[in-house]
Design a protein around this motif. Structure first.
Motif, PDB file in Angstrom:
ATOM      1  N   THR A 134       0.840  -1.202   0.093  1.00 56.36           N
ATOM      2  CA  THR A 134      -0.122   0.124   0.176  1.00 56.36           C
ATOM      3  C   THR A 134       0.819   1.122  -0.002  1.00 56.36           C
ATOM      4  OG1 THR A 134      -0.185   0.305   2.440  1.00 56.36           O
ATOM      5  CG2 THR A 134      -1.754  -1.206   1.070  1.00 56.36           C
ATOM      6  N   LEU A 135       2.102   1.303  -0.786  1.00 58.84           N
ATOM      7  CA  LEU A 135       3.129   2.386  -0.689  1.00 58.84           C
ATOM      8  C   LEU A 135       2.612   3.126  -1.878  1.00 58.84           C
ATOM      9  CD1 LEU A 135       6.436   0.910   0.173  1.00 58.84           C
ATOM     10  CD2 LEU A 135       4.935   2.107   1.621  1.00 58.84           C
ATOM     11  N   VAL A 136       1.907   2.452  -2.789  1.00 63.64           N
ATOM     12  CA  VAL A 136       1.067   3.186  -4.290  1.00 63.64           C
ATOM     13  C   VAL A 136      -0.002   2.386  -4.456  1.00 63.64           C
ATOM     14  CG1 VAL A 136       3.613   3.862  -5.052  1.00 63.64           C
ATOM     15  CG2 VAL A 136       2.456   1.524  -5.702  1.00 63.64           C
ATOM     16  N   THR A 137      -0.879   3.123  -5.178  1.00 63.52           N
ATOM     17  CA  THR A 137      -2.273   2.632  -5.536  1.00 63.52           C
ATOM     18  C   THR A 137      -2.239   1.816  -6.889  1.00 63.52           C
ATOM     19  OG1 THR A 137      -2.939   4.448  -6.719  1.00 63.52           O
ATOM     20  CG2 THR A 137      -3.327   4.549  -4.229  1.00 63.52           C
ATOM     21  N   SER A 138      -1.430   2.060  -7.723  1.00 62.40           N
ATOM     22  CA  SER A 138      -1.446   1.300  -8.988  1.00 62.40           C
ATOM     23  C   SER A 138       0.123   0.901  -9.542  1.00 62.40           C
ATOM     24  CB  SER A 138      -2.209   2.027  -9.919  1.00 62.40           C
ATOM     25  OG  SER A 138      -1.770   3.272 -10.389  1.00 62.40           O
ATOM     26  N   ASN A 139       0.127   0.337 -10.528  1.00 64.60           N
ATOM     27  CA  ASN A 139       1.516  -0.037 -11.084  1.00 64.60           C
ATOM     28  C   ASN A 139       1.617   0.455 -12.740  1.00 64.60           C
ATOM     29  OD1 ASN A 139       4.032  -1.083 -12.149  1.00 64.60           O
ATOM     30  ND2 ASN A 139       3.610  -3.010 -11.607  1.00 64.60           N
ATOM     31  N   PRO A 140       1.999   1.862 -12.754  1.00 65.20           N
ATOM     32  CA  PRO A 140       2.106   2.294 -14.101  1.00 65.20           C
ATOM     33  C   PRO A 140       2.998   1.542 -15.171  1.00 65.20           C
ATOM     34  CG  PRO A 140       3.533   3.566 -12.749  1.00 65.20           C
ATOM     35  CD  PRO A 140       2.859   2.633 -11.828  1.00 65.20           C
ATOM     36  N   TYR A 141       3.915   0.783 -14.485  1.00 65.59           N
ATOM     37  CA  TYR A 141       4.702   0.082 -15.349  1.00 65.59           C
ATOM     38  C   TYR A 141       4.114  -1.163 -16.028  1.00 65.59           C
ATOM     39  CZ  TYR A 141       8.221   3.404 -13.958  1.00 65.59           C
ATOM     40  OH  TYR A 141       9.046   4.547 -13.644  1.00 65.59           O
ATOM     41  N   ASP A 142       2.953  -1.744 -15.556  1.00 63.32           N
ATOM     42  CA  ASP A 142       2.483  -2.793 -15.975  1.00 63.32           C
ATOM     43  C   ASP A 142       1.677  -2.566 -17.510  1.00 63.32           C
ATOM     44  OD1 ASP A 142       2.912  -5.054 -14.372  1.00 63.32           O
ATOM     45  OD2 ASP A 142       1.247  -4.556 -12.947  1.00 63.32           O
ATOM     46  N   GLU A 143       1.576  -1.354 -17.814  1.00 56.20           N
ATOM     47  CA  GLU A 143       1.077  -0.863 -19.039  1.00 56.20           C
ATOM     48  C   GLU A 143       2.026  -0.696 -19.916  1.00 56.20           C
ATOM     49  OE1 GLU A 143      -1.146   2.737 -18.234  1.00 56.20           O
ATOM     50  OE2 GLU A 143      -2.370   2.058 -16.578  1.00 56.20           O
ATOM     51  N   LEU A 144       3.299  -0.869 -19.761  1.00 58.20           N
ATOM     52  CA  LEU A 144       4.367  -0.572 -20.722  1.00 58.20           C
ATOM     53  C   LEU A 144       4.748  -1.775 -21.294  1.00 58.20           C
ATOM     54  CD1 LEU A 144       6.765   1.792 -18.962  1.00 58.20           C
ATOM     55  CD2 LEU A 144       4.761   2.434 -20.447  1.00 58.20           C
ATOM     56  N   LYS A 145       4.909  -1.950 -22.678  1.00 56.59           N
ATOM     57  CA  LYS A 145       5.372  -3.021 -23.420  1.00 56.59           C
ATOM     58  C   LYS A 145       6.626  -3.311 -23.708  1.00 56.59           C
ATOM     59  CE  LYS A 145       1.083  -3.104 -26.000  1.00 56.59           C
ATOM     60  NZ  LYS A 145       0.388  -3.331 -27.443  1.00 56.59           N
ATOM     61  N   THR A 146       7.250  -4.298 -23.861  1.00 59.13           N
ATOM     62  CA  THR A 146       8.625  -4.588 -24.101  1.00 59.13           C
ATOM     63  C   THR A 146       8.755  -4.206 -25.449  1.00 59.13           C
ATOM     64  OG1 THR A 146       8.363  -6.886 -24.542  1.00 59.13           O
ATOM     65  CG2 THR A 146       8.828  -6.539 -22.216  1.00 59.13           C
ATOM     66  N   ARG A 147      10.596  -3.781 -25.623  1.00 58.48           N
ATOM     67  CA  ARG A 147      10.600  -3.484 -26.865  1.00 58.48           C
ATOM     68  C   ARG A 147      11.140  -4.579 -27.691  1.00 58.48           C
ATOM     69  NH1 ARG A 147      14.549   1.896 -25.565  1.00 58.48           N
ATOM     70  NH2 ARG A 147      12.722   3.187 -25.052  1.00 58.48           N
ATOM     71  N   ARG A 148      10.892  -4.808 -29.098  1.00 54.46           N
ATOM     72  CA  ARG A 148      11.059  -5.805 -29.857  1.00 54.46           C
ATOM     73  C   ARG A 148      12.465  -6.082 -30.020  1.00 54.46           C
ATOM     74  NH1 ARG A 148       9.195  -6.844 -36.020  1.00 54.46           N
ATOM     75  NH2 ARG A 148      10.089  -9.075 -36.266  1.00 54.46           N
ATOM     76  N   MET A 149      13.014  -7.164 -29.773  1.00 53.52           N
ATOM     77  CA  MET A 149      14.475  -7.555 -29.840  1.00 53.52           C
ATOM     78  C   MET A 149      14.576  -8.522 -31.221  1.00 53.52           C
ATOM     79  SD  MET A 149      15.288  -8.464 -25.840  1.00 53.52           S
ATOM     80  CE  MET A 149      17.080  -9.047 -26.401  1.00 53.52           C
ATOM     81  N   TYR A 150      15.903  -8.010 -31.813  1.00 57.85           N
ATOM     82  CA  TYR A 150      16.119  -8.589 -32.908  1.00 57.85           C
ATOM     83  C   TYR A 150      17.279  -9.745 -32.861  1.00 57.85           C
ATOM     84  CZ  TYR A 150      13.045  -5.373 -35.320  1.00 57.85           C
ATOM     85  OH  TYR A 150      11.948  -4.462 -35.719  1.00 57.85           O
ATOM     86  N   ALA A 151      17.319 -10.870 -33.500  1.00 59.89           N
ATOM     87  CA  ALA A 151      18.389 -11.862 -33.102  1.00 59.89           C
ATOM     88  C   ALA A 151      19.499 -11.390 -33.640  1.00 59.89           C
ATOM     89  CB  ALA A 151      17.734 -12.942 -33.564  1.00 59.89           C
ATOM     90  N   LYS A 152      20.820 -11.283 -32.849  1.00 56.69           N
ATOM     91  CA  LYS A 152      22.042 -10.968 -33.373  1.00 56.69           C
ATOM     92  C   LYS A 152      22.497 -11.908 -34.484  1.00 56.69           C
ATOM     93  CE  LYS A 152      22.927  -7.849 -29.622  1.00 56.69           C
ATOM     94  NZ  LYS A 152      23.942  -7.535 -28.358  1.00 56.69           N
ATOM     95  N   SER A 153      23.124 -11.695 -35.343  1.00 56.99           N
ATOM     96  CA  SER A 153      23.666 -12.571 -36.371  1.00 56.99           C
ATOM     97  C   SER A 153      25.101 -13.096 -35.596  1.00 56.99           C
ATOM     98  CB  SER A 153      24.113 -11.684 -37.673  1.00 56.99           C
ATOM     99  OG  SER A 153      24.676 -12.774 -38.454  1.00 56.99           O
ATOM    100  N   ILE A 154      25.317 -14.247 -35.534  1.00 57.90           N
ATOM    101  CA  ILE A 154      26.389 -14.793 -35.035  1.00 57.90           C
ATOM    102  C   ILE A 154      27.303 -15.042 -36.044  1.00 57.90           C
ATOM    103  CG2 ILE A 154      27.179 -16.691 -33.515  1.00 57.90           C
ATOM    104  CD1 ILE A 154      24.857 -16.564 -31.944  1.00 57.90           C
ATOM    105  N   LYS A 155      28.605 -14.913 -36.117  1.00 61.84           N
ATOM    106  CA  LYS A 155      29.657 -14.921 -37.198  1.00 61.84           C
ATOM    107  C   LYS A 155      30.801 -15.689 -36.276  1.00 61.84           C
ATOM    108  CE  LYS A 155      32.057 -13.372 -41.011  1.00 61.84           C
ATOM    109  NZ  LYS A 155      32.594 -11.848 -41.601  1.00 61.84           N
TER     110      LYS A 155
END
Length: 368
Positions: free
Chosen positions: A156-177
Motif C-alpha cells: 500500500t505504498l502506491v495505489t497502482s503499477n504504471p509500468y504494467d501498462e508498458l510493453k517490452t521492446r522488440r528484440m532482433y536476433a543478433k547474427s552470430i559469425k
C-alpha cells in the motif's frame, strides 16, 4: 594454500585462516548465522575474495575490505512514510530484498543511477520510455520496475503499477559469425607472433568454448592429466561491489559443474605450460606479470591488436565460445552434447542461438 571455509562458532559464522604466519579470525557478516543459507553463501563469497587477494598479494590486513556493515532493519509499510519519488520507492524495495553486496552493485545500482539522473516523479514512466536504451537493457529494467511496483502495491505504498501498462521492446536476433577454420589458424598464428604469452589462453578458449571468466579462474587442481579431463566448476568474475578490476571466485553461471575430456592437442597445450611442481590452487592462465587476467585489458591491448594485424574482422573474445559450439554442431555433436559442453542446464539456449545451424537442408535441385 589451504582453502578458506566458513566455520560454525556456536551458531555464528567465522572465517579462520593464516597469512604470513599471522592468524586471523572474524565474522564478516555481523549477526550472521551458520544455518542461514544467505549468510552462509555471503560468507563463502567473502572467503573467496580473501583467498584471491592473498594469491594476488593484495590482502587487506585490517580486514576492513571484507566486513559487511550491520544490516539496518527495513521499516514496514505501516512504519515507513510513503515515498514521494521513484528513488525513495526504489530504495525501499531494494532494501526489502536483503540482497548481497555484489548483487546490489550490479543491475540494481545501474537502474538507481539512471533514476538519480532522471529524477522522475513516483508515477512518471516517460523517463524510461524516452531513454536511449537498447531493447535488451530496456526490457530488463522494465521487468525490475514492474516487480518493484507490484511489491509497492502489496505494501500500500502506491495505489497502482504504471509500468504494467508498458510493453517490452522488440528484440532482433543478433547474427552470430563464428570464426572459420581459416580464421582460427590466422588468429592463433597472430598471437604466437605478436603476443606469445596469451597464445595458450586463446587456444584454450577456442578448444573448449568455456566462458572467459571460467578460463580466467581455471586452477591446476581442475586439470586431471591422468584421467584426461578438465573440471569446470567455478569462475573468476568481476566483483561489481569492488573497483571494477577486482574479481571474486564464484560458481559457474548456471551453478553446475562439467567435465571436459581433453583432446590430444589440448592435453599437449596444457602440459607445455604446466610448471614442474604447480601449486594446485594457482591459476593456469595469468598475465605476463603472473597476475589475474582482466578480460577488458586483454581485449583492448591484445585481442583487438592481433585481429587487426592479421586481417580478421573484429568479433569480441566471447565469439570463441560460439566458434566451439558451431564447429561441434558441424561435426555432428548432438544438441544435448553441445549444451553440456557449454554448461547449459538444458538445450533451450542452444536451440535459440544455433537452431539455424542444425539439420540445415540443401536447396532442391531446380533445372535452370
Amino acid at each position: 594454500m589451504r582453502e578458506i571455509k566458513p566455520v560454525n562458532n556456536n551458531g555464528s559464522i567465522q572465517l579462520k585462516f593464516s597469512v604470513g604466519g599471522k592468524r586471523y579470525s572474524f565474522n564478516p557478516v555481523p549477526g550472521g548465522q551458520f544455518t542461514n543459507h544467505r549468510d552462509f553463501k555471503t560468507t563463502q563469497a567473502i572467503a573467496s575474495q580473501i583467498q584471491n587477494d592473498i594469491l594476488a598479494k593484495n590482502f587487506d590486513q585490517t580486514l576492513d575490505r571484507y566486513r559487511l556493515t550491520p544490516k539496518q532493519p527495513v521499516q514496514s509499510s505501516t512504519q515507513a512514510s510513503k515515498p514521494q519519488t521513484l528513488l525513495e520507492l526504489w530504495d525501499y524495495w531494494v532494501d526489502s530484498l536483503n540482497l548481497s553486496v555484489a548483487t546490489k552493485q550490479h543491475h540494481y545500482k545501474a537502474i538507481r543511477q539512471q533514476i538519480i539522473k532522471a529524477t522522475p516523479d513516483l508515477m512518471d514512466t516517460l523517463w524510461l520510455t524516452q531513454s536511449n536504451l537498447g531493447a535488451s537493457t530496456f526490457n530488463q529494467r522494465l521487468g525490475y520496475l514492474k516487480r518493484c511496483y507490484r511489491w509497492a502495491v502489496s505494501k500500500t505504498l502506491v495505489t497502482s503499477n504504471p509500468y504494467d501498462e508498458l510493453k517490452t521492446r522488440r528484440m532482433y536476433a543478433k547474427s552470430i559469425k563464428p570464426f572459420s577454420s581459416r580464421e582460427i589458424k590466422v588468429i592463433i598464428r597472430g598471437f604466437e607472433e605478436l603476443a606469445i604469452h596469451y597464445a595458450p589462453f586463446v587456444k584454450f578458449l577456442l578448444a573448449t568454448g568455456v566462458r572467459t571468466s571460467e578460463a580466467i579462474g581455471l586452477r591446476w587442481c581442475h586439470v586431471d592429466f591422468d584421467q584426461g579431463f578438465i573440471t569446470i566448476q567455478e569462475s573468476l568474475s568481476r566483483d561489481w561491489a569492488g573497483n571494477g578490476y577486482q574479481r571474486v571466485r564464484k560458481e559457474t553461471k548456471t551453478g553446475s559443474s562439467r567435465h571436459l575430456g581433453m583432446t590430444d592437442e589440448l592435453r599437449l597445450l596444457l602440459w607445455s605450460i604446466k610448471p614442474p611442481k604447480p601449486d594446485q590452487d594457482s591459476l593456469v592462465f595469468t598475465t605476463v606479470q603472473g597476475k589475474t587476467i582482466d578480460d577488458g585489458n586483454f581485449r583492448e591491448r591484445y585481442w583487438v591488436k592481433v585481429l587487426t594485424k592479421v586481417g580478421v574482422d573484429y568479433r569480441r573474445p566471447y565469439t570463441t565460445r560460439h566458434t566451439t559450439a558451431s564447429h561441434a554442431i558441424d561435426q555432428g555433436t548432438p544438441i544435448t552434447g553441445v549444451a553440456y559442453l557449454l554448461g547449459h542446464k538444458d538445450t533451450r539456449m542452444v536451440m535459440q542461438t544455433y537452431a539455424h545451424m542444425v539439420n540445415r537442408p540443401d536447396l532442391p535441385k531446380i533445372p535452370l
